[in-house]
Design an enzyme around this catalytic site. Structure first.
Site, PDB file in Angstrom:
ATOM      1  N   ASP A  90       1.386  50.849  40.233  1.00  0.00           N
ATOM      2  CA  ASP A  90       0.083  50.682  39.615  1.00  0.00           C
ATOM      3  C   ASP A  90       0.200  49.593  38.555  1.00  0.00           C
ATOM      4  O   ASP A  90       1.293  49.273  38.087  1.00  0.00           O
ATOM      5  CB  ASP A  90      -0.361  52.013  38.989  1.00  0.00           C
ATOM      6  CG  ASP A  90      -1.836  52.028  38.658  1.00  0.00           C
ATOM      7  OD1 ASP A  90      -2.498  51.006  38.877  1.00  0.00           O
ATOM      8  OD2 ASP A  90      -2.320  53.068  38.180  1.00  0.00           O
ATOM      9  N   SER A  91      -0.932  49.039  38.150  1.00  0.00           N
ATOM     10  CA  SER A  91      -0.913  47.886  37.250  1.00  0.00           C
ATOM     11  C   SER A  91      -0.874  48.250  35.776  1.00  0.00           C
ATOM     12  O   SER A  91      -0.554  47.416  34.941  1.00  0.00           O
ATOM     13  CB  SER A  91      -2.165  47.047  37.490  1.00  0.00           C
ATOM     14  OG  SER A  91      -3.318  47.792  37.110  1.00  0.00           O
ATOM     15  N   GLY A  93      -3.737  49.774  34.495  1.00  0.00           N
ATOM     16  CA  GLY A  93      -5.152  49.964  34.166  1.00  0.00           C
ATOM     17  C   GLY A  93      -5.497  51.412  33.867  1.00  0.00           C
ATOM     18  O   GLY A  93      -6.272  51.701  32.957  1.00  0.00           O
ATOM     19  N   PHE A  94      -4.888  52.331  34.612  1.00  0.00           N
ATOM     20  CA  PHE A  94      -5.170  53.747  34.365  1.00  0.00           C
ATOM     21  C   PHE A  94      -4.619  54.186  33.010  1.00  0.00           C
ATOM     22  O   PHE A  94      -5.246  54.958  32.296  1.00  0.00           O
ATOM     23  CB  PHE A  94      -4.577  54.626  35.472  1.00  0.00           C
ATOM     24  CG  PHE A  94      -4.782  56.096  35.205  1.00  0.00           C
ATOM     25  CD1 PHE A  94      -6.001  56.696  35.453  1.00  0.00           C
ATOM     26  CD2 PHE A  94      -3.758  56.885  34.679  1.00  0.00           C
ATOM     27  CE1 PHE A  94      -6.206  58.043  35.185  1.00  0.00           C
ATOM     28  CE2 PHE A  94      -3.947  58.226  34.408  1.00  0.00           C
ATOM     29  CZ  PHE A  94      -5.175  58.805  34.667  1.00  0.00           C
ATOM     30  N   ASP A 271      -2.467  59.116  46.477  1.00  0.00           N
ATOM     31  CA  ASP A 271      -1.465  59.548  45.507  1.00  0.00           C
ATOM     32  C   ASP A 271      -2.140  60.450  44.493  1.00  0.00           C
ATOM     33  O   ASP A 271      -3.348  60.362  44.283  1.00  0.00           O
ATOM     34  CB  ASP A 271      -0.835  58.353  44.775  1.00  0.00           C
ATOM     35  CG  ASP A 271      -1.732  57.863  43.641  1.00  0.00           C
ATOM     36  OD1 ASP A 271      -1.446  58.164  42.476  1.00  0.00           O
ATOM     37  OD2 ASP A 271      -2.748  57.192  43.925  1.00  0.00           O
ATOM     38  N   CYS A 309       5.285  76.909  56.091  1.00  0.00           N
ATOM     39  CA  CYS A 309       5.891  75.722  55.473  1.00  0.00           C
ATOM     40  C   CYS A 309       7.347  75.549  55.909  1.00  0.00           C
ATOM     41  O   CYS A 309       8.096  76.524  55.972  1.00  0.00           O
ATOM     42  CB  CYS A 309       5.806  75.829  53.949  1.00  0.00           C
ATOM     43  SG  CYS A 309       6.468  74.388  53.088  1.00  0.00           S
ATOM     44  N   CYS A 311       9.513  73.533  54.239  1.00  0.00           N
ATOM     45  CA  CYS A 311      10.255  72.890  53.156  1.00  0.00           C
ATOM     46  C   CYS A 311      11.548  73.639  52.838  1.00  0.00           C
ATOM     47  O   CYS A 311      11.739  74.805  53.206  1.00  0.00           O
ATOM     48  CB  CYS A 311       9.386  72.762  51.897  1.00  0.00           C
ATOM     49  SG  CYS A 311       9.250  74.274  50.907  1.00  0.00           S
ATOM     50  N   CYS A 314      10.960  77.016  50.957  1.00  0.00           N
ATOM     51  CA  CYS A 314      10.473  78.129  51.781  1.00  0.00           C
ATOM     52  C   CYS A 314      11.534  78.618  52.773  1.00  0.00           C
ATOM     53  O   CYS A 314      11.563  79.802  53.126  1.00  0.00           O
ATOM     54  CB  CYS A 314       9.206  77.717  52.528  1.00  0.00           C
ATOM     55  SG  CYS A 314       7.752  77.648  51.464  1.00  0.00           S
ATOM     56  N   HIS A 340       8.316  72.149  47.195  1.00  0.00           N
ATOM     57  CA  HIS A 340       7.353  72.847  48.051  1.00  0.00           C
ATOM     58  C   HIS A 340       5.987  72.168  48.022  1.00  0.00           C
ATOM     59  O   HIS A 340       5.400  71.883  49.081  1.00  0.00           O
ATOM     60  CB  HIS A 340       7.190  74.311  47.640  1.00  0.00           C
ATOM     61  CG  HIS A 340       6.015  74.950  48.322  1.00  0.00           C
ATOM     62  ND1 HIS A 340       6.050  75.337  49.642  1.00  0.00           N
ATOM     63  CD2 HIS A 340       4.749  75.190  47.877  1.00  0.00           C
ATOM     64  CE1 HIS A 340       4.865  75.804  49.987  1.00  0.00           C
ATOM     65  NE2 HIS A 340       4.058  75.727  48.937  1.00  0.00           N
TER      66      HIS A 340
END
Length: 375
Positions: A90-91, A93-94, A271, A309, A311, A314, A340
């Protein structure tokens, strides 16, 4: 950047993006590693337990913590972290938006004070790209003017104009670097702003498309105070206008429902910090909805977090054990819970891709919603 559409089911898309460090198949969820690290996880976890092909790092935080020259000397994020797959950055800005008390926006860029030590800095469209070149991001974001909602039409229009101006400077600077045979594998995405105003979203999208050949387009400025139905309408406005043969990325939007609705409207990439942040705060995502693992009802529950799941957590641990770890404030809890939740999100988009390829996305989405209602 090589981009290919593999299948379309109404507006939902399955695509393949060839980047320098990995092949990314969409729809895709990209785990957030703000400081070049997903909280609680290491590179082994990301590659072998999650099999994530692309993750995020943040330009603002890496600039303040490491700096441009240090990252150049180190050789970029891939060498620094040992994660040899793709990074999107990301730049900043957020961060300018979320840390607004330390920030002032000007026509030329963003002036801000470090949240770490109070030192003064100035981000421009050009030096933000210089930092991202040093990070060697596979995908770089332009500097944008992000605002919260609700906001006046005048302020939203100002945001669109400033974002367009900065995007113009960004693409010109990026093309200049490429003419010097630099930045060849660093791909640049523009960011569409405009709040929930159809006319301003249209203006933003069309203005950015007219600027030049960006490698992809992001939809920014959503999930910042507007209602869900307003968000979905805004996504529709934009995806109808964006080039078909470019990736579409919805920035920072993140409930499972949000993602499914956006996929249905033609978004490819996502994201959000929600899976890891919620994990740290005891909220775990399952095929039947969210559960709060700190609840005493899980103290003796020998089931896995989610029977559907696959993962690592789990497969190896019970709800009872995860509940115990949370109650004891053990660091291991954060690792197992984050694995998870991230795997849940990665599977959600992977299964959505399979459904699109089979022409059954609406059926897939309907089944997900029906299962949510069972909890």
């Amino acid at each position: 950047m090589d981009f290919k559409i593999d299948a379309i089911d109404e507006n939902a898309r399955a695509t393949t993006i060839q980047l320098a460090h990995s092949i990314v198949q969409t729809p895709v969820f990209m785990p957030v590693g703000t400081q070049a690290c997903i909280k609680g996880l290491d590179t082994y976890d990301i590659k072998n337990l999650l099999d994530a092909k692309i993750i995020l790092a943040n330009t603002y935080h890496m600039y303040l913590r490491m700096g441009q020259e240090a990252m150049k000397k180190i050789g970029g994020l891939h060498k620094f972290t040992g994660f040899d797959r793709s990074f999107l950055t990301d730049s900043g800005g957020f961060q300018a938006f979320s840390l607004s008390k330390n920030m002032k926006k000007h026509t030329e860029g963003i002036e801000f004070k470090s949240h770490i030590d109070g030192s003064k800095h100035f981000f421009t469209p050009e030096n933000v790209l210089d930092m991202q070149y040093a990070l060697n991001s596979d995908i770089m974001m332009v500097l944008d003017d992000l605002i919260g909602l609700p906001a006046s039409k005048e302020r939203i229009k100002e945001s669109v104009e400033k974002t367009t101006l900065w995007a113009k400077r960004s693409i010109e600077y990026h093309l200049l670097q490429k003419s010097y045979d630099l930045g060849q594998t660093n791909h640049l995405f523009a960011i569409v702003q405009g709040g929930t105003d159809k006319d301003l979203r249209t203006l933003s999208a069309k203005s950015l498309i007219e600027l030049g050949d960006f490698d992809g387009y992001a939809i920014g400025g959503l999930a910042v105070g507007e209602a869900a139905n307003e968000m979905y309408q805004s996504i529709e406005y934009v995806t109808d206008l964006l080039p078909t043969k470019k990736p579409r990325y919805l920035m920072g939007v993140g409930t499972p429902e949000n993602i499914l609705e956006a996929i249905e409207r033609g978004v490819d990439m996502f994201d959000c910090v929600m899976p890891t942040r919620n994990a740290r705060n005891a909220t775990l995502f399952t095929s039947k909805g969210k559960i709060n693992i700190k609840s005493s009802k899980y103290k003796l529950d020998e089931n896995s977090i989610d029977e559907k799941c696959d993962c690592y957590t789990c497969k190896n641990y019970s709800r009872s054990y995860i509940h115990h770890l949370f109650r004891c404030n053990e660091i291991t809890y954060h690792k197992l819970a984050s694995i998870h939740n991230l795997r849940y999100y990665l599977n959600l988009t992977k299964e959505a891709r399979e459904a699109i390829i089979n022409g059954k996305f609406k059926e897939y989405k309907k089944n997900i919603y029906e299962e949510f209602a069972e909890l």
